[in-house]
Design a protein around this motif. Sequence first.
Motif, short mmCIF file in Angstrom:
data_model
loop_
_atom_site.label_atom_id
_atom_site.label_comp_id
_atom_site.label_asym_id
_atom_site.label_seq_id
_atom_site.Cartn_x
_atom_site.Cartn_y
_atom_site.Cartn_z
N UNK A 380 4.22 1.11 -14.00
CA UNK A 380 3.13 0.64 -14.84
C UNK A 380 2.78 -0.82 -14.54
N UNK A 381 3.78 -1.61 -14.19
CA UNK A 381 3.56 -3.04 -13.97
C UNK A 381 3.46 -3.45 -12.50
N UNK A 382 3.69 -2.51 -11.59
CA UNK A 382 3.73 -2.85 -10.17
C UNK A 382 2.38 -3.41 -9.69
N UNK A 383 2.43 -4.53 -8.98
CA UNK A 383 1.22 -5.18 -8.48
C UNK A 383 1.15 -5.05 -6.95
N UNK A 384 -0.06 -4.86 -6.45
CA UNK A 384 -0.23 -4.82 -4.99
C UNK A 384 -0.14 -6.24 -4.45
N UNK A 385 0.42 -6.38 -3.26
CA UNK A 385 0.50 -7.69 -2.63
C UNK A 385 -0.77 -8.02 -1.88
N UNK A 386 -1.46 -7.00 -1.39
CA UNK A 386 -2.76 -7.23 -0.73
C UNK A 386 -3.52 -5.92 -0.64
N UNK A 429 -0.95 10.37 -8.32
CA UNK A 429 0.02 10.42 -7.23
C UNK A 429 0.04 9.08 -6.51
N UNK A 430 1.21 8.73 -5.99
CA UNK A 430 1.37 7.52 -5.18
C UNK A 430 2.08 7.91 -3.90
N UNK A 431 1.47 7.64 -2.78
CA UNK A 431 2.09 7.91 -1.48
C UNK A 431 2.49 6.58 -0.85
N UNK A 432 3.72 6.50 -0.37
CA UNK A 432 4.23 5.30 0.31
C UNK A 432 4.41 5.62 1.79
N UNK A 433 3.80 4.80 2.63
CA UNK A 433 3.83 5.03 4.07
C UNK A 433 4.80 4.14 4.81
N UNK A 434 4.31 3.56 5.88
CA UNK A 434 5.16 2.77 6.77
C UNK A 434 5.49 1.40 6.17
N UNK A 435 6.72 0.96 6.44
CA UNK A 435 7.15 -0.37 6.01
C UNK A 435 6.86 -1.37 7.11
N UNK A 436 6.33 -2.51 6.73
CA UNK A 436 6.03 -3.57 7.70
C UNK A 436 6.40 -4.90 7.07
N UNK A 437 7.42 -5.54 7.63
CA UNK A 437 7.90 -6.80 7.06
C UNK A 437 8.45 -6.58 5.67
N UNK A 438 7.96 -7.35 4.72
CA UNK A 438 8.42 -7.22 3.33
C UNK A 438 7.54 -6.29 2.51
N UNK A 439 6.57 -5.64 3.19
CA UNK A 439 5.63 -4.78 2.48
C UNK A 439 5.76 -3.34 2.93
N UNK A 440 5.26 -2.45 2.09
CA UNK A 440 5.12 -1.04 2.45
C UNK A 440 3.70 -0.63 2.07
N UNK A 441 3.05 0.15 2.93
CA UNK A 441 1.69 0.59 2.68
C UNK A 441 1.70 1.72 1.66
N UNK A 442 0.65 1.76 0.83
CA UNK A 442 0.59 2.76 -0.24
C UNK A 442 -0.84 3.18 -0.48
N UNK A 443 -0.98 4.36 -1.05
CA UNK A 443 -2.29 4.87 -1.44
C UNK A 443 -2.13 5.66 -2.72
N UNK A 444 -3.05 5.47 -3.65
CA UNK A 444 -2.98 6.12 -4.96
C UNK A 444 -4.00 7.24 -5.04
N UNK A 445 -3.53 8.47 -5.26
CA UNK A 445 -4.40 9.62 -5.48
C UNK A 445 -5.48 9.75 -4.43
#
Length: 624
Positions: A380-386, A429-445
Amino acid sequence: MNWKTTTVLFAVVLGLGLYIKFYESKQLGTYDAEKHARNVVNFDRDKIDGIVIQNGDDKIELRRHDQNWRLETPVKDQADSLVVDNLLSGLENWQKQSTIPAKEIDADKGRLAEFGLNKPKLRLKLTGPGAPPEIWFGKDAALEGRMYVRFDNSKDVFVANSPIKKDIEKKADEFRDKKLTDLLATQVNKLVLKTSAGEMELEKKGDHWEIVKPMRARADDQKVGDLIAQITNARIEQFVAEDKGDLNPYGLAQPKGSITLFAGGDKSGKAETPAGQGQMLQIGSVPEKNPEQIYVRFSARGFVYTLPKKIESILQTQPNDLRDRHLIRFDRNILDRLTIEAQGKPKVVLARKNEAWTIASRNDAPANAGDANRLVESLSNEQVTKFVEDVASNLAKYGLDKPQLQLTLSSFATENTAETKAGERPFGTIAFGRTEGDDVYARVGDEPFVVAVKKSTVENIKTDPVQWQSLAIFNFKPEQIHRISVTTDRELILTRGPNNEWTAAKETTPLNQANVQTLVNSLATLHAVRWLGTNAPPKAFDKPPIVISFTTSPDDKAVHKLTIGAADAQGVWPAKVDEREGVFALNAADVNVLRQSLIQPPVTPSPTPAATASPSPSPIASPR
């Protein structure tokens, strides 16, 4: 009490009531009459619908429209209702100090001129049912704070307090409302921002804002509210000109940009924007003599004003400045199912029942409610980094064509209703993809864009179903435990006696009953710190330092076994039980209780105090 006494008491009460009704009410009426007589002017302010002030050649006319006041002359604009209310309040409380009757004025023909009341420059007219005659304001009297006044239909002259005169002598601009608009921020349901960089449009749907142009995305409700508040709370610095003339001197013929607010009104009766129309604020240039201000034109009032220059910052707003940086927006009250799917791992389905959680994918085994609630809270509180891409055209580039982890949020209905069918209904739905550095790519629904979040977001999501088990390892009452076997460097078998005294087989040394009872209490309600997973750490149970078995039935058929492995370098004590899958970590304090000595240490006799030699008597000295 006889009837005569009752009659007398009734007469007394009746007389008191009549006294209060007639005498006291008469006294109150007398007081009101005296106050009424001291007032310069008396009127019902709720019935006043207009105010006309003539100050020499300058005329100010104000009219009431519903509950709001408007300036009609010398310009048409909304009036400051507070200024008007203060004027009316001053008139209501305006009192005369003395009266010079008309016959004295008639006896001395020059006195009206002496008082400045022959042809006064300043006049005030109230209009509406029961309004008083026009009031004429003359010169200041000899006493400080006093002035001469009279009505146009009478030659009686009053000496009255003069502070009210300041409210009458105000310039027209002082009666104008300096609040840019009476529109409330909560009424706004759409806004359009136009700058040289392009156009941005936002709409409110339900309780939340969305960006419609130049892309479709969730907006941050607080940030949009703050943007709107800059307009609805704006205060005018200067009234410059009507907007019917040449706007070039103000940079408004071709403004730098504009923001338009649309509203549908509300039940409060405040301003309502007609369908398809909006209130547009255009922003122009900075005045040469006032660099801290900026020229603006506001369509709802049709004038050129200046506002504080900081209003110009609105034009720097970019779509990403207003985007909701929450990874996902959902109603936690309708969340009943949480499905976790990770590559190469069995699917985990967590189900909520009131405040409790179960592992639905494992026959509704009790789940760790604390961890489940923390996961919901963090999502609920998670924020995107970019914000990575606004159009997710190449999911493979971000590992989102085959995500490493996917979460599905659902509601669940146990029965069919007119609105819904029984069963699970995914809403996010939340899909988590490839990790790069300190981030991981994501897409919502089905949102078309790709974002990035902290990789720790994925690392903190448990994908092993064993890790979601309840932390309660045993849940018994201490008195249910009848027999215990504790194996360390040797085995010690303990049995509860009929008087709840514990005895040890093949032991001649007494037991430490307090330590045994502490062991029993800890075993009965043993909790894990956390579940480590399905597989045990390497060599953790090759030579377990502690193995405890116990029974919870008199016939010793219900046997429970706890095996504690060797602690690792971080001081984590791995443990397992036969009736549960997986390995969990135990608190060091619990381990210390489970391995404490249960045998009463032998009593060492106290040393006998050494005999103290009696002092020899001192020889008696011979007399000389």
